[in-house]
Design a protein around this motif. Structure first.
Motif, PDB file in Angstrom:
ATOM      1  N   CYS A  17       0.833  -1.207   0.000  1.00 53.40           N
ATOM      2  CA  CYS A  17       0.000   0.000   0.000  1.00 53.40           C
ATOM      3  C   CYS A  17       0.863   1.250   0.000  1.00 53.40           C
ATOM      4  O   CYS A  17       0.571   2.226  -0.700  1.00 53.40           O
ATOM      5  CB  CYS A  17      -0.924   0.003   1.209  1.00 53.40           C
ATOM      6  N   TYR A  21       1.040   4.414  -3.074  1.00 55.01           N
ATOM      7  CA  TYR A  21       0.828   5.855  -2.914  1.00 55.01           C
ATOM      8  C   TYR A  21       2.118   6.650  -3.090  1.00 55.01           C
ATOM      9  O   TYR A  21       2.102   7.751  -3.657  1.00 55.01           O
ATOM     10  CB  TYR A  21       0.209   6.144  -1.549  1.00 55.01           C
ATOM     11  N   ASP A  24       3.784   7.778  -6.782  1.00 56.30           N
ATOM     12  CA  ASP A  24       3.377   8.954  -7.556  1.00 56.30           C
ATOM     13  C   ASP A  24       4.433  10.055  -7.519  1.00 56.30           C
ATOM     14  O   ASP A  24       4.606  10.790  -8.501  1.00 56.30           O
ATOM     15  CB  ASP A  24       2.059   9.519  -7.008  1.00 56.30           C
ATOM     16  N   ALA A  68     -10.306   4.987   2.583  1.00 50.95           N
ATOM     17  CA  ALA A  68      -8.946   4.703   2.111  1.00 50.95           C
ATOM     18  C   ALA A  68      -8.844   3.307   1.512  1.00 50.95           C
ATOM     19  O   ALA A  68      -8.147   3.092   0.519  1.00 50.95           O
ATOM     20  CB  ALA A  68      -7.955   4.864   3.260  1.00 50.95           C
ATOM     21  N   GLU A  71     -10.527   3.393  -1.894  1.00 53.35           N
ATOM     22  CA  GLU A  71      -9.670   4.131  -2.825  1.00 53.35           C
ATOM     23  C   GLU A  71      -8.450   3.303  -3.226  1.00 53.35           C
ATOM     24  O   GLU A  71      -8.041   3.294  -4.388  1.00 53.35           O
ATOM     25  CB  GLU A  71      -9.212   5.447  -2.203  1.00 53.35           C
ATOM     26  N   THR A  72      -7.872   2.603  -2.254  1.00 60.47           N
ATOM     27  CA  THR A  72      -6.687   1.790  -2.526  1.00 60.47           C
ATOM     28  C   THR A  72      -7.023   0.665  -3.498  1.00 60.47           C
ATOM     29  O   THR A  72      -6.258   0.380  -4.435  1.00 60.47           O
ATOM     30  CB  THR A  72      -6.127   1.223  -1.215  1.00 60.47           C
ATOM     31  N   ARG A  75      -7.414   2.272  -6.880  1.00 61.03           N
ATOM     32  CA  ARG A  75      -6.130   2.736  -7.405  1.00 61.03           C
ATOM     33  C   ARG A  75      -5.281   1.559  -7.890  1.00 61.03           C
ATOM     34  O   ARG A  75      -4.568   1.661  -8.891  1.00 61.03           O
ATOM     35  CB  ARG A  75      -5.388   3.518  -6.320  1.00 61.03           C
ATOM     36  N   ALA A 333      -0.963   4.515   4.436  1.00 65.59           N
ATOM     37  CA  ALA A 333      -0.267   4.674   3.157  1.00 65.59           C
ATOM     38  C   ALA A 333      -0.716   5.935   2.436  1.00 65.59           C
ATOM     39  O   ALA A 333       0.103   6.636   1.813  1.00 65.59           O
ATOM     40  CB  ALA A 333      -0.502   3.445   2.283  1.00 65.59           C
ATOM     41  N   ARG A 334      -2.002   6.222   2.500  1.00 67.96           N
ATOM     42  CA  ARG A 334      -2.517   7.409   1.810  1.00 67.96           C
ATOM     43  C   ARG A 334      -1.931   8.694   2.384  1.00 67.96           C
ATOM     44  O   ARG A 334      -1.772   9.693   1.678  1.00 67.96           O
ATOM     45  CB  ARG A 334      -4.044   7.429   1.889  1.00 67.96           C
ATOM     46  N   LYS A 335      -1.585   8.695   3.666  1.00 66.74           N
ATOM     47  CA  LYS A 335      -1.035   9.873   4.321  1.00 66.74           C
ATOM     48  C   LYS A 335       0.486   9.954   4.247  1.00 66.74           C
ATOM     49  O   LYS A 335       1.067  11.015   4.508  1.00 66.74           O
ATOM     50  CB  LYS A 335      -1.475   9.888   5.793  1.00 66.74           C
TER      51      LYS A 335
END
Length: 366
Positions: A17, A21, A24, A68, A71-72, A75, A333-335
């Protein structure tokens, strides 16, 4: 301008995860002592269950964590790995009736209480003490499939992945960190801007992590096949859990705090079968096809995940996610991209071994 580089040690759920993220905006290199998804706590499938435990307590940041996760999955282009159609929690003891009714009253957007009659009408194959809790926002995840998909997607953004490569140590500097690895008997060192340690059950091989007081819990899951399997069942969580997939079911799980090896245990297999059969009696006719064993890692003193810079702002850990990994790994992971960018502003007071929940620590402006 060159992108900053990060080495992610560990290709389980947390590492995959994070790679998804970070790729990118960072040059990401993932290493793992095994193959991708062969770790992932040894789970063949897991439940994304926002109300966990006997008392059905709402998990940390449930709405944000659920967002999240979805979204993960999107994605990573792994929608086939996520059955988001809900989770059924049949009561297993008298006290749970009150707990579950209270949960339904306190969290109506997350769950509803079904009486015994309502449960029998919807899912007559399921047995409960008295009624059940229905969680429409919950589901089952094929963990290895999600891990593989996340790594594949990260690689399309330039990430690289090297299996059979074990993190042995690291040496931080003001302008980067030297990551020391071993592969096939050969040792090497490479400089990165950051190291993200997501080694999960590999923590005992790293003496540098000893001060964190981590503890592994051996867990076992079964894949069984059932002729004339009842159709249309949702994932079920009560005494253990049941994840249906046509005529096969993943059953879990055991919790062994003291263990000497990661070999399957016939005694634990029988305990899992007995537990799950109380919820779905049809499983008495199931045939065991395979057994998976892994280790969940928790922070002994707090049971909280360890997230943040460890000993140095260039070296980070994401460890101790325990049994809530499916609802914490994607959110953390998103943060991570924002947190890493602000790592030079993290106060020195938190650069020591301690449990850090992102809910109580925001190193970057929101």
């Amino acid at each position: 301008m060159a992108r900053p580089s990060v080495c992610i040690a560990g290709a389980g759920l947390a590492g995959a995860c994070a790679a998804l993220y970070l790729s990118d905006t960072y040059d990401v290199h993932v290493i793992d002592a095994k193959e991708a998804a062969s770790g992932a706590s040894g789970a063949a499938a897991g439940l994304a269950n926002p109300l966990m435990g006997r008392r059905a307590k709402l998990t940390w940041r449930a709405a944000e964590a659920w967002g999240a996760l979805t979204e993960t999955v999107a994605r990573a282009r792994a929608t086939s790995a996520f059955d988001s159609g809900g989770v059924l929690r049949p009561t297993t003891e008298p006290k749970q009736v009150r707990f579950f009714k209270d949960a339904a009253s306190e969290h109506p957007r997350w769950c509803s209480w079904w009486t015994a009659d309502a449960l029998a009408e919807r899912y007559p194959q399921v047995q409960a003490h008295d009624g059940a809790l229905w969680l429409p926002r919950g589901g089952a995840v094929d963990v290895p499939a999600l891990v593989r998909a996340a790594l594949v997607r990260a690689r399309t953004h330039g990430a690289t992945y090297t299996p059979h490569t074990r993190l042995t140590d690291w040496t931080p500097h003001d302008d980067g960190v030297d990551v020391h690895t071993e592969s096939g008997g050969s040792r090497s060192t490479q400089r990165y801007d950051y190291l993200l340690c997501c080694v999960g059950q590999g923590y005992p091989s790293l003496p540098a992590l000893d001060p964190l007081d981590l503890h592994g819990i051996k867990g076992q899951t079964l894949t069984v096949r059932l002729r004339d399997a009842p159709s249309g069942l949702p994932p079920i969580s009560g005494r253990g859990y049941i994840v249906p997939d046509h005529d096969t079911f993943v059953l879990g799980s055991s919790y062994e705090h003291e263990f000497e090896d990661l070999q399957p245990s016939e005694a634990e297999t029988q305990r899992i079968l007995q537990k799950t059969q109380t919820m779905l009696p049809a499983l008495r006719n199931a045939q065991v096809e395979s057994v998976a064993v892994g280790v969940r890692v928790k922070h002994n003193p707090t049971n909280l995940p360890l997230v943040g810079p460890y000993q140095h702002p260039r070296t980070w850990v994401v460890l101790g996610l325990g049994s809530k990994g499916l609802l914490t790994a994607p959110l953390i992971a998103r943060k991570l991209p924002r947190w890493l960018r602000a790592s030079h502003r993290v106060p020195a007071a938190i650069r020591v071994p301690k449990a850090l929940l992102p809910s109580t620590w925001a190193p970057a402006p929101s």
